[in-house]
Design an enzyme around this catalytic site. Sequence first.
Site, PDB file in Angstrom:
ATOM      1  N   GLY A   1      43.751  35.040  44.430  1.00  0.00           N
ATOM      2  CA  GLY A   1      43.654  36.120  45.406  1.00  0.00           C
ATOM      3  C   GLY A   1      44.498  37.350  45.185  1.00  0.00           C
TER       4      GLY A   1
ATOM      5  N   PRO B   1      44.476  32.143  39.962  1.00  0.00           N
ATOM      6  CA  PRO B   1      44.097  33.553  40.012  1.00  0.00           C
ATOM      7  C   PRO B   1      42.956  33.858  39.056  1.00  0.00           C
ATOM      8  CG  PRO B   1      46.095  33.266  38.713  1.00  0.00           C
ATOM      9  CD  PRO B   1      45.730  31.902  39.238  1.00  0.00           C
TER      10      PRO B   1
ATOM     11  N   CYS C   1      17.356  52.263  40.131  1.00  0.00           N
ATOM     12  CA  CYS C   1      16.502  52.913  41.121  1.00  0.00           C
ATOM     13  C   CYS C   1      16.904  52.589  42.548  1.00  0.00           C
ATOM     14  CB  CYS C   1      15.055  52.524  40.859  1.00  0.00           C
ATOM     15  SG  CYS C   1      14.465  53.364  39.403  1.00  0.00           S
TER      16      CYS C   1
HETATM   17  N1  LLP Z   1      39.913  30.088  43.920  1.00  0.00           N
HETATM   18  C1  LLP Z   1      38.854  30.054  44.730  1.00  0.00           C
HETATM   19  C2  LLP Z   1      38.552  28.826  45.423  1.00  0.00           C
HETATM   20  C3  LLP Z   1      38.059  31.199  44.909  1.00  0.00           C
HETATM   21  O1  LLP Z   1      37.015  31.152  45.724  1.00  0.00           O
HETATM   22  C4  LLP Z   1      38.386  32.381  44.210  1.00  0.00           C
HETATM   23  C5  LLP Z   1      37.561  33.597  44.347  1.00  0.00           C
HETATM   24  C6  LLP Z   1      39.498  32.372  43.358  1.00  0.00           C
HETATM   25  C7  LLP Z   1      40.250  31.210  43.240  1.00  0.00           C
HETATM   26  C8  LLP Z   1      39.920  33.595  42.566  1.00  0.00           C
HETATM   27  O2  LLP Z   1      40.261  34.640  43.377  1.00  0.00           O
HETATM   28  P1  LLP Z   1      40.862  35.974  42.736  1.00  0.00           P
HETATM   29  O3  LLP Z   1      42.227  35.618  42.166  1.00  0.00           O
HETATM   30  O4  LLP Z   1      39.927  36.411  41.696  1.00  0.00           O
HETATM   31  O5  LLP Z   1      40.955  36.934  43.856  1.00  0.00           O
HETATM   32  N2  LLP Z   1      33.123  39.011  43.809  1.00  0.00           N
HETATM   33  C9  LLP Z   1      34.244  39.426  44.630  1.00  0.00           C
HETATM   34  C10 LLP Z   1      35.373  38.434  44.585  1.00  0.00           C
HETATM   35  C11 LLP Z   1      34.957  37.044  45.019  1.00  0.00           C
HETATM   36  C12 LLP Z   1      36.068  36.054  44.955  1.00  0.00           C
HETATM   37  C13 LLP Z   1      35.556  34.676  45.178  1.00  0.00           C
HETATM   38  N3  LLP Z   1      36.534  33.643  45.089  1.00  0.00           N
HETATM   39  C14 LLP Z   1      34.709  40.813  44.146  1.00  0.00           C
HETATM   40  O6  LLP Z   1      34.109  41.348  43.228  1.00  0.00           O
HETATM   41  O7  LLP Z   1      35.622  41.381  44.726  1.00  0.00           O
END
Ligand code: LLP
Length: 442
Positions: A253, A296, A366
Amino acid sequence: MTSSTNQSIKPVTTTINSAGNLQIGGCDLVELAQKYETPLYIIDETTLRTICREYKKAFSGYEKVNMMYASKAFMSKAIAKIIASEGFGFDAVSGGEIYTIHKSGADMSKVLFNGNNKSYDELTLALELKVGRFSVDNFFELSLLNEVAKSHNKKVDILLRITPGIECHTHEYIQTGHLDSKFGFDLSQVYEAIELIQEQYTNLNLRGFHAHIGSQIFETKIYEDEIEILIKEIALIKEKFGITFDEINIGGGLGVKYTEEEYPPSVFEIGKLIIKALNKNVKKYSIPAPTLYIEPGRSIICTSGVTLYSVGSSKQVPHGTKYWAVDGGMADNPRPSMYQAKYSAQVANKPNCENSQKVTIAGKFCESGDILIKDINLPELEEGDILCVFNTGAYNYAMASNYNRFQKPAAVLVNNSQSDIIIRRESLEDLISHDVIPNRLD
Ligand code: LLP
């Protein structure tokens, strides 16, 4: 506090070279655009390895840590190989991610399979490829995974995915830890899940909790709250069931800096705070220190990635916006149209020119909503200029589509003045390779 790579908009190797062009990983971006064509994803290996090492250093004060990379941000065999070589495991959410990690040669015992509706086939594949942990999301999956494990005569290590009930201030589509989320068990359902595991699902070995609050997070306090909720729950379970969880996975996150106005916390700040919260709470609730997993995605891969586009047509709305269109857009980067995400960019062949005009960068798909960057200050543009959009490493290729039947771009890895394709550009033949015309239509 020391800064970290997620706080930079550009890859750490970005410079302007003697030809007057932007350069990353020792490679001239204009030359890369000529050689590999545009749109083109570029990943800077040094930036990627730097942030992995920063993460490891930031958490080195806690004895038992397993770093996992959230594959969903960007997964390919080469990316998996680099990240595994930095000592990371993986969070995977599909048979496809698991298969890719396996094919990269990574240690599958360091993979966690996560997701709210894993299929029988995906669970079977994960079991056969010896995935190390399963994060079980709901009651249905407890039963399904137990059945799959039983049919393979195996006992599998699981974590229970729980919803800690924390709201974070990010885009609502990327919040996950709030109570009304589709992910995980509500805290009030945890005892029932444990009883079922103890009494019926004997092929499951419960090791701990998994939670994830959301993505592109800038508030540090919510990690403290999350850790307290998890540790307190572990203490309650110990009292009620006499079992001690030895693992917690607090998800990913951490945010990154897409624009000058954004100030994400550093990896070091987050590491310090998380370790402090863990130590404080294990003491407060008298439980043994669990192994910590963090996963992450964005903050690992985002800053290392840029996308190159060629500038094409333009349109001046009378008394209104000046649009310049590039040769990609919402199919290679859906984030601006999905989440109103903002990006920074520079003209790779004009990095020293004054940003003399405000323009809007449009994609070529488009849809009116296919705008990559609204109102950005750039130098005078001409057809053929190479636009470099920063911070596209995460959730760009991973979310790319073939909308309008465009081919997905290539991805190139750069390092020490060397460039190598890590994902081939799709050809027109690739595009139709899954199409079938039934005989009766002939
Ligand atoms: N762990 C779990 C259980 C998750 O659902 C996620 C992301 C992560 C780790 C990794 O999170 P990060 O460190 O990348 O924030 N498509 C969206 C982001 C979706 C995130 C989904 N889960 C965007 O483009 O902002």
